[in-house]
Design an enzyme around this catalytic site. Sequence first.
Site, PDB file in Angstrom:
ATOM      1  N   CYS A   1       0.844  -1.194   0.000  1.00  0.00           N
ATOM      2  CA  CYS A   1       0.000   0.000   0.000  1.00  0.00           C
ATOM      3  C   CYS A   1       0.883   1.249   0.000  1.00  0.00           C
ATOM      4  O   CYS A   1       1.916   1.297   0.651  1.00  0.00           O
ATOM      5  CB  CYS A   1      -0.953   0.090   1.179  1.00  0.00           C
ATOM      6  SG  CYS A   1      -2.167  -1.228   1.221  1.00  0.00           S
TER       7      CYS A   1
ATOM      8  N   ARG B   1       4.086  -0.319  -4.761  1.00  0.00           N
ATOM      9  CA  ARG B   1       3.756  -0.814  -3.418  1.00  0.00           C
ATOM     10  C   ARG B   1       2.446  -1.589  -3.370  1.00  0.00           C
ATOM     11  O   ARG B   1       2.081  -2.144  -2.329  1.00  0.00           O
ATOM     12  CB  ARG B   1       3.679   0.361  -2.440  1.00  0.00           C
ATOM     13  CG  ARG B   1       4.981   1.126  -2.317  1.00  0.00           C
ATOM     14  CD  ARG B   1       4.841   2.249  -1.334  1.00  0.00           C
ATOM     15  NE  ARG B   1       4.590   1.729  -0.009  1.00  0.00           N
ATOM     16  CZ  ARG B   1       5.520   1.399   0.862  1.00  0.00           C
ATOM     17  NH1 ARG B   1       6.776   1.523   0.549  1.00  0.00           N
ATOM     18  NH2 ARG B   1       5.192   0.940   2.043  1.00  0.00           N
TER      19      ARG B   1
ATOM     20  N   TRP C   1      -2.592  -2.721  -1.731  1.00  0.00           N
ATOM     21  CA  TRP C   1      -2.256  -4.136  -1.833  1.00  0.00           C
ATOM     22  C   TRP C   1      -3.139  -4.806  -0.795  1.00  0.00           C
ATOM     23  O   TRP C   1      -2.952  -4.617   0.405  1.00  0.00           O
ATOM     24  CB  TRP C   1      -0.776  -4.348  -1.526  1.00  0.00           C
ATOM     25  CG  TRP C   1      -0.298  -5.738  -1.776  1.00  0.00           C
ATOM     26  CD1 TRP C   1       0.151  -6.254  -2.956  1.00  0.00           C
ATOM     27  CD2 TRP C   1      -0.199  -6.808  -0.815  1.00  0.00           C
ATOM     28  NE1 TRP C   1       0.510  -7.571  -2.796  1.00  0.00           N
ATOM     29  CE2 TRP C   1       0.305  -7.938  -1.492  1.00  0.00           C
ATOM     30  CE3 TRP C   1      -0.498  -6.921   0.534  1.00  0.00           C
ATOM     31  CZ2 TRP C   1       0.524  -9.155  -0.855  1.00  0.00           C
ATOM     32  CZ3 TRP C   1      -0.281  -8.143   1.172  1.00  0.00           C
ATOM     33  CH2 TRP C   1       0.226  -9.243   0.462  1.00  0.00           C
TER      34      TRP C   1
ATOM     35  N   ASN D   1      -1.731   1.950   5.531  1.00  0.00           N
ATOM     36  CA  ASN D   1      -0.846   0.865   5.108  1.00  0.00           C
ATOM     37  C   ASN D   1      -0.544   0.032   6.357  1.00  0.00           C
ATOM     38  O   ASN D   1      -0.223   0.594   7.390  1.00  0.00           O
ATOM     39  CB  ASN D   1       0.439   1.487   4.536  1.00  0.00           C
ATOM     40  CG  ASN D   1       1.601   0.514   4.413  1.00  0.00           C
ATOM     41  OD1 ASN D   1       2.750   0.912   4.521  1.00  0.00           O
ATOM     42  ND2 ASN D   1       1.343  -0.744   4.179  1.00  0.00           N
ATOM     43  N   GLY D   2      -0.700  -1.297   6.252  1.00  0.00           N
ATOM     44  CA  GLY D   2      -0.401  -2.144   7.407  1.00  0.00           C
ATOM     45  C   GLY D   2      -1.630  -2.924   7.837  1.00  0.00           C
ATOM     46  O   GLY D   2      -2.562  -3.122   7.055  1.00  0.00           O
TER      47      GLY D   2
ATOM     48  N   GLU E   1      17.852 -17.583  -7.094  1.00  0.00           N
ATOM     49  CA  GLU E   1      17.473 -16.226  -7.494  1.00  0.00           C
ATOM     50  C   GLU E   1      16.966 -16.203  -8.934  1.00  0.00           C
ATOM     51  O   GLU E   1      15.985 -15.518  -9.253  1.00  0.00           O
ATOM     52  CB  GLU E   1      18.681 -15.277  -7.307  1.00  0.00           C
ATOM     53  CG  GLU E   1      18.481 -13.854  -7.777  1.00  0.00           C
ATOM     54  CD  GLU E   1      17.343 -13.100  -7.096  1.00  0.00           C
ATOM     55  OE1 GLU E   1      16.778 -13.589  -6.111  1.00  0.00           O
ATOM     56  OE2 GLU E   1      16.998 -12.010  -7.591  1.00  0.00           O
TER      57      GLU E   1
ATOM     58  N   LYS F   1      13.248 -14.961 -10.054  1.00  0.00           N
ATOM     59  CA  LYS F   1      13.005 -13.911 -11.046  1.00  0.00           C
ATOM     60  C   LYS F   1      12.019 -14.403 -12.100  1.00  0.00           C
ATOM     61  O   LYS F   1      11.089 -13.699 -12.466  1.00  0.00           O
ATOM     62  CB  LYS F   1      14.308 -13.489 -11.747  1.00  0.00           C
ATOM     63  CG  LYS F   1      15.257 -12.638 -10.978  1.00  0.00           C
ATOM     64  CD  LYS F   1      14.821 -11.202 -10.755  1.00  0.00           C
ATOM     65  CE  LYS F   1      14.059 -11.055  -9.472  1.00  0.00           C
ATOM     66  NZ  LYS F   1      14.789 -10.893  -8.239  1.00  0.00           N
TER      67      LYS F   1
ATOM     68  N   GLU G   1       8.395 -14.865 -10.643  1.00  0.00           N
ATOM     69  CA  GLU G   1       7.635 -13.683 -10.235  1.00  0.00           C
ATOM     70  C   GLU G   1       7.261 -12.777 -11.400  1.00  0.00           C
ATOM     71  O   GLU G   1       6.218 -12.131 -11.340  1.00  0.00           O
ATOM     72  CB  GLU G   1       8.330 -12.906  -9.115  1.00  0.00           C
ATOM     73  CG  GLU G   1       9.614 -12.236  -9.480  1.00  0.00           C
ATOM     74  CD  GLU G   1      10.298 -11.584  -8.287  1.00  0.00           C
ATOM     75  OE1 GLU G   1       9.628 -11.274  -7.288  1.00  0.00           O
ATOM     76  OE2 GLU G   1      11.522 -11.385  -8.360  1.00  0.00           O
TER      77      GLU G   1
ATOM     78  N   HIS H   1      17.286 -36.960  -5.613  1.00  0.00           N
ATOM     79  CA  HIS H   1      16.487 -37.379  -4.466  1.00  0.00           C
ATOM     80  C   HIS H   1      15.023 -36.954  -4.606  1.00  0.00           C
ATOM     81  O   HIS H   1      14.297 -36.919  -3.620  1.00  0.00           O
ATOM     82  CB  HIS H   1      17.088 -36.825  -3.173  1.00  0.00           C
ATOM     83  CG  HIS H   1      18.480 -37.319  -2.931  1.00  0.00           C
ATOM     84  ND1 HIS H   1      18.750 -38.621  -2.563  1.00  0.00           N
ATOM     85  CD2 HIS H   1      19.690 -36.707  -3.067  1.00  0.00           C
ATOM     86  CE1 HIS H   1      20.065 -38.782  -2.455  1.00  0.00           C
ATOM     87  NE2 HIS H   1      20.655 -37.639  -2.769  1.00  0.00           N
TER      88      HIS H   1
ATOM     89  N   LYS I   1       6.387  -4.165  -3.548  1.00  0.00           N
ATOM     90  CA  LYS I   1       7.839  -4.062  -3.358  1.00  0.00           C
ATOM     91  C   LYS I   1       8.246  -4.060  -1.888  1.00  0.00           C
ATOM     92  O   LYS I   1       9.274  -4.613  -1.535  1.00  0.00           O
ATOM     93  CB  LYS I   1       8.367  -2.808  -4.037  1.00  0.00           C
ATOM     94  CG  LYS I   1       9.867  -2.763  -4.023  1.00  0.00           C
ATOM     95  CD  LYS I   1      10.439  -2.299  -5.308  1.00  0.00           C
ATOM     96  CE  LYS I   1      11.941  -2.467  -5.342  1.00  0.00           C
ATOM     97  NZ  LYS I   1      12.362  -3.787  -5.812  1.00  0.00           N
TER      98      LYS I   1
END
Length: 607
Positions: free
Chosen positions: A2, A27, A73, A100-101, A480, A484, A487, A503, A602
């Site tokens: 947010c 955000r 968000w 936000n939160g 990583e 990438k 996402e 395995h 983000k």
Amino acid sequence: MCGIVGYVGGRPCKELLLTGLERLEYRGYDSAGICLINGRADITRRVGKVAVLRDAVGTSAHPATTGLAHTRWATHGGVIEANAHPIEACEGSGVTVVHNGIIENYAALRRELSEAGHVYHSDTDTEAIAHLVEECYSGDLVEAVHKAYQRLDGHFAFAVAHRDSPGVLVAARRGCPLVVGVGEGEMFMASAIPAFLAETRKVQHVFDDEIVVARTDGATFLSGDGTPIEREVQEVEWDDDAAEKQGYETFMLKEIWEQPDAIAQTIGERLYHGQLQLDGLNLSDEQVRGLSRIVFLACGTSYHAGLVGRYLLEEWARIPSESDIASEWRYRRPVIDRNTLVIAIAQSGETIDTLAAMKEARACGAHVLAVTNVMGSQMTRECDSVLYTRAGLEIGVAASKTFTAQLTLLYLLALRLGTIRGTLTGERAETLLAQVRSLPDLVRSTLERGELVEPIADRFARNEFFLYLGRNIGLPIALEGALKLKEISYIATDAYAAGEMKHGPIALLDDSTPVVVIATDGHVYEKVVSNIEEVRARGAHVIAVATEGNEGIRDLAEHVLYLPRTEPELQPVLAVLPLQQLAYAIATRRGLDVDKPRNLAKTVTVE
Ligand code: F6R
């Protein structure tokens, strides 16, 4: 998660708020809304990105010079217009809130306030703040917000406007970011500096458990108990160009290409007449020699940086090291003590799980070193030492330049600790430092080979699964690279220690599976080759990241992405680059918005 923007001043603020929202859209982008105070509260909200809101409010001028805006968000309540912010209290109350939160006691407050006659319109936790402020309001907005704030549990940053108080915004913070922008006869409030960077570079940070009152002529800060606080005005180094794409088609592409600079800046800061100095690391040489353990704590891409750090600190400084996911570690009963150095890594400096893990580590007596890209962020206030990466503003939601800047900083740290502990000779340390200093050029030349990923993207962009394999210091890069791709392209990926493939994950392979293997030169190379053979035997397609000059790999892999030769420990910085480029090339072929992947945000300020 947010984005909040607020303005109070002498100028009509509709456009300033919309532009601020566009800068904060990374955000969250489930919905967006704006509230313009002008004798009444004019509120417009829309599901979707800020562009949809922009269309809805149109281009006509609005006289309001006080306003709030928000990009969401979603946490509590689905992605529908009724849950978009700004959220109003009861109809006609004049109270509007952006938040936000998470308000943890929202359900109890809802019951209490509903019984008191308040009528709810949304499923959000935010609405509890709005009704609470309304309940506490008797003509003084500051007093009402202060009283309401004292009843809230959770972590949040919120800002409140009142129809009857043009020229005033009141906000509070506990655990989520909030910053004030100081203009000439005008003030901004926002979740992050880019929201107002085009207007002012002067900022005042809002700290936890503070209330801030913004008026045209300045901001006043109060502690949670109402005591006034002095807050200095700081000037930020970033300029507004950083928040523009500057001719690149996306922020992510721009940020991928900014990596040589981000690395050079991160190194440059620390070299004085060729000597490495880490100002900000508040450990004496004696304390460094006494360290018995290092624990890296972080989330997402920063966690992968910590995984690389673990190898570096063990290899160069010979300190037993481990790396953990902050959200897991904080719920263990970790065994650490004052000889443990905890290195918390977060690009944003605001990731709530990392912050919570840092608190836990400090409570256990460890020395906590924060590695972050954002000055003044929350983690810089909850640590014993801080080292900054100098990657500049990163807007693309998927981290790129901040990751390689983090690795660079960890190289410098491992070199410094290794030198102090005598585990690196002066000569070896100098050789390694020279190699680290050559990274910007090596990174640039690696990026310039980027067209090599294009045929791979053409061939595999429609595949729905990729496997990534690596060993030793190549493993974090496999992780990583896989992150990438998943996402930004929404392709399922798995990343595994290559030796562990047999395995289990080997069952996933068939003659359609692309397998990306980190096969750079080093002491585990022959082992990686054996794993490549295992992949080939199942008919899967090997894409190898290998060291220049290794011609033999061409017989094993269908595609080879070559990297310049360097010390094995420095290979991660280079190896991740073609994987960023490959993920990018695939995502764009799939027609996706790489800067704003679905469901992501983000800065992750919820647990
Ligand atoms: C991945 C990504 C996220 C972040 C994670 C941690 O591309 O961007 O996985 O790395 O949310 O963020 P920070 O580093 O701010 O703690």
